[in-house]
Write a protein that holds these residues in place. Sequence first.
Motif, PDB file in Angstrom:
ATOM      1  N   SER A 224      -7.912  -0.071  -5.904  1.00 58.02           N
ATOM      2  CA  SER A 224      -8.236  -0.798  -4.687  1.00 58.02           C
ATOM      3  C   SER A 224      -7.182  -1.865  -4.423  1.00 58.02           C
ATOM      4  O   SER A 224      -6.748  -2.573  -5.332  1.00 58.02           O
ATOM      5  CB  SER A 224      -9.615  -1.461  -4.825  1.00 58.02           C
ATOM      6  OG  SER A 224      -9.919  -2.215  -3.683  1.00 58.02           O
ATOM      7  N   GLY A 225      -6.754  -1.935  -3.163  1.00 61.03           N
ATOM      8  CA  GLY A 225      -5.766  -2.925  -2.780  1.00 61.03           C
ATOM      9  C   GLY A 225      -4.342  -2.445  -2.881  1.00 61.03           C
ATOM     10  O   GLY A 225      -3.420  -3.084  -2.375  1.00 61.03           O
ATOM     11  N   SER A 226      -4.118  -1.322  -3.572  1.00 62.11           N
ATOM     12  CA  SER A 226      -2.753  -0.770  -3.676  1.00 62.11           C
ATOM     13  C   SER A 226      -2.841   0.750  -3.596  1.00 62.11           C
ATOM     14  O   SER A 226      -2.853   1.436  -4.608  1.00 62.11           O
ATOM     15  CB  SER A 226      -2.080  -1.194  -4.977  1.00 62.11           C
ATOM     16  OG  SER A 226      -2.856  -0.802  -6.098  1.00 62.11           O
ATOM     17  N   GLY A 227      -2.981   1.232  -2.375  1.00 61.90           N
ATOM     18  CA  GLY A 227      -3.168   2.658  -2.161  1.00 61.90           C
ATOM     19  C   GLY A 227      -1.994   3.477  -2.670  1.00 61.90           C
ATOM     20  O   GLY A 227      -0.834   3.070  -2.577  1.00 61.90           O
ATOM     21  N   VAL A 228      -2.299   4.645  -3.207  1.00 63.59           N
ATOM     22  CA  VAL A 228      -1.281   5.564  -3.710  1.00 63.59           C
ATOM     23  C   VAL A 228      -0.681   6.345  -2.541  1.00 63.59           C
ATOM     24  O   VAL A 228      -1.426   6.899  -1.727  1.00 63.59           O
ATOM     25  CB  VAL A 228      -1.896   6.542  -4.722  1.00 63.59           C
ATOM     26  CG1 VAL A 228      -0.874   7.590  -5.161  1.00 63.59           C
ATOM     27  CG2 VAL A 228      -2.445   5.799  -5.921  1.00 63.59           C
ATOM     28  N   PRO A 229       0.646   6.403  -2.411  1.00 63.27           N
ATOM     29  CA  PRO A 229       1.255   7.223  -1.346  1.00 63.27           C
ATOM     30  C   PRO A 229       0.852   8.687  -1.509  1.00 63.27           C
ATOM     31  O   PRO A 229       1.062   9.289  -2.560  1.00 63.27           O
ATOM     32  CB  PRO A 229       2.764   7.037  -1.565  1.00 63.27           C
ATOM     33  CG  PRO A 229       2.895   5.799  -2.370  1.00 63.27           C
ATOM     34  CD  PRO A 229       1.668   5.727  -3.233  1.00 63.27           C
ATOM     35  N   PHE A 230       0.257   9.240  -0.467  1.00 65.90           N
ATOM     36  CA  PHE A 230      -0.283  10.601  -0.500  1.00 65.90           C
ATOM     37  C   PHE A 230       0.571  11.492   0.391  1.00 65.90           C
ATOM     38  O   PHE A 230       0.670  11.285   1.594  1.00 65.90           O
ATOM     39  CB  PHE A 230      -1.740  10.566  -0.029  1.00 65.90           C
ATOM     40  CG  PHE A 230      -2.378  11.914   0.169  1.00 65.90           C
ATOM     41  CD1 PHE A 230      -2.090  12.979  -0.670  1.00 65.90           C
ATOM     42  CD2 PHE A 230      -3.303  12.105   1.194  1.00 65.90           C
ATOM     43  CE1 PHE A 230      -2.694  14.212  -0.482  1.00 65.90           C
ATOM     44  CE2 PHE A 230      -3.908  13.327   1.391  1.00 65.90           C
ATOM     45  CZ  PHE A 230      -3.593  14.388   0.543  1.00 65.90           C
ATOM     46  N   LEU A 231       1.196  12.486  -0.213  1.00 70.15           N
ATOM     47  CA  LEU A 231       2.019  13.451   0.511  1.00 70.15           C
ATOM     48  C   LEU A 231       1.136  14.652   0.837  1.00 70.15           C
ATOM     49  O   LEU A 231       0.692  15.368  -0.064  1.00 70.15           O
ATOM     50  CB  LEU A 231       3.216  13.870  -0.350  1.00 70.15           C
ATOM     51  CG  LEU A 231       4.014  12.703  -0.960  1.00 70.15           C
ATOM     52  CD1 LEU A 231       5.134  13.232  -1.854  1.00 70.15           C
ATOM     53  CD2 LEU A 231       4.566  11.810   0.133  1.00 70.15           C
TER      54      LEU A 231
ATOM     55  N   LEU B   2     -11.454   7.246  -3.380  1.00 72.07           N
ATOM     56  CA  LEU B   2     -10.013   7.374  -3.585  1.00 72.07           C
ATOM     57  C   LEU B   2      -9.288   6.268  -2.841  1.00 72.07           C
ATOM     58  O   LEU B   2      -9.749   5.778  -1.813  1.00 72.07           O
ATOM     59  CB  LEU B   2      -9.528   8.742  -3.076  1.00 72.07           C
ATOM     60  CG  LEU B   2     -10.001   9.951  -3.879  1.00 72.07           C
ATOM     61  CD1 LEU B   2      -9.765  11.220  -3.093  1.00 72.07           C
ATOM     62  CD2 LEU B   2      -9.267  10.031  -5.196  1.00 72.07           C
ATOM     63  N   HIS B   3      -8.122   5.921  -3.353  1.00 69.03           N
ATOM     64  CA  HIS B   3      -7.301   4.898  -2.725  1.00 69.03           C
ATOM     65  C   HIS B   3      -5.939   5.527  -2.424  1.00 69.03           C
ATOM     66  O   HIS B   3      -4.971   5.346  -3.159  1.00 69.03           O
ATOM     67  CB  HIS B   3      -7.176   3.682  -3.638  1.00 69.03           C
ATOM     68  CG  HIS B   3      -8.500   3.126  -4.065  1.00 69.03           C
ATOM     69  ND1 HIS B   3      -9.283   2.332  -3.247  1.00 69.03           N
ATOM     70  CD2 HIS B   3      -9.201   3.286  -5.212  1.00 69.03           C
ATOM     71  CE1 HIS B   3     -10.398   2.004  -3.874  1.00 69.03           C
ATOM     72  NE2 HIS B   3     -10.375   2.566  -5.074  1.00 69.03           N
ATOM     73  N   LEU B   4      -5.919   6.302  -1.341  1.00 68.90           N
ATOM     74  CA  LEU B   4      -4.719   7.033  -0.950  1.00 68.90           C
ATOM     75  C   LEU B   4      -4.243   6.554   0.414  1.00 68.90           C
ATOM     76  O   LEU B   4      -5.056   6.262   1.292  1.00 68.90           O
ATOM     77  CB  LEU B   4      -4.994   8.545  -0.889  1.00 68.90           C
ATOM     78  CG  LEU B   4      -5.469   9.227  -2.181  1.00 68.90           C
ATOM     79  CD1 LEU B   4      -5.748  10.697  -1.904  1.00 68.90           C
ATOM     80  CD2 LEU B   4      -4.457   9.069  -3.281  1.00 68.90           C
ATOM     81  N   VAL B   5      -2.959   6.533   0.596  1.00 68.63           N
ATOM     82  CA  VAL B   5      -2.349   6.196   1.882  1.00 68.63           C
ATOM     83  C   VAL B   5      -1.445   7.349   2.288  1.00 68.63           C
ATOM     84  O   VAL B   5      -0.439   7.617   1.632  1.00 68.63           O
ATOM     85  CB  VAL B   5      -1.517   4.898   1.796  1.00 68.63           C
ATOM     86  CG1 VAL B   5      -0.870   4.603   3.145  1.00 68.63           C
ATOM     87  CG2 VAL B   5      -2.386   3.724   1.350  1.00 68.63           C
TER      88      VAL B   5
END
Length: 300
Positions: A191-198, A221-224
């Motif tokens: 939380s607070g630092s989303g994982v870069p999601f390809l 999930l914490h995805l961006v």
Amino acid sequence: MQIRWIEDFLTLADAKGFARAAERRHVSQPTFSRHIQSLEEWLGVELIDRRVQGVQLTPSGRIFREFAIDMLRRTYDMRALLRGQTSTAESLVRFSVAHTLSVTFFPRWLNELKGVLGNVLAHVNAVNVPEGARALTEGATDLLLAYHHPQLPVLLDPKRFPHLTLSTDRMVPFSAPLRSGAPKFKLPGQSGSGVPFLSYSSGAYLGQVVEMILLNSGEQLHLVRSFDTHMAEALKAMVLAGHGLGWLPESSAAREVSDGRLVSAGSRRWSCDLEVRLYRLAERGNDMVEQIWELLSGKK
């Protein structure tokens, strides 16, 4: 309209200069310019914005460029097919193959077929799964090679379009590794630092598989989302470069995993199994199609 006008236009869009494009096409610049003008007159729109310095496509030019690329590809494919049609109609097999499988599974599998049946003349079209299913129903292809998951079935009537399961694969989240060997990015993220999601583009079958995995996870999930493409090979290149994590068929990442350039970004709960299926029309095809089907179904 002439095919060479389209070829000239695509050359111009790539070269970004009339002089360079004319040189590539081995014609004088005035002749080249007339070809572009003739194409614009035929279409009834301006393709090149002549109010700015250099060569820039107008909005119509950008739209036409995509059509032009597809038009030329289909024209070249048609010419090659028709040139060989008269003498090879009975041995030609038209394959529609899911993009990823056309790179990973199909070349090796075709060699295995040739080892038993001799020369198999294959016309291969790499497709999205829905596009391949449509080609099969319309009679535009003989065999469809695609992934399958029970929750995401290919919408084909099983009585009219029987299938064979040729292999299995697994959809796995991958990341580039840190120096320690641990994944640079890992599920479920923090939380607070989303994982870069390809991710895959909308409509891509593998993208639908990934969405199914995410929806069934039952965990926050914490995805961006930071990238999307319909090509697994393009997504793999981004993962390898360390831009984020992404799901890939295990078979497409086998070499990179062996080399230590890719590592799993999550436990098996973030993965799912896939079948590799071959579909055909139930009605009898040409002799080579029948030989392939008999061989694979154990009747030969």
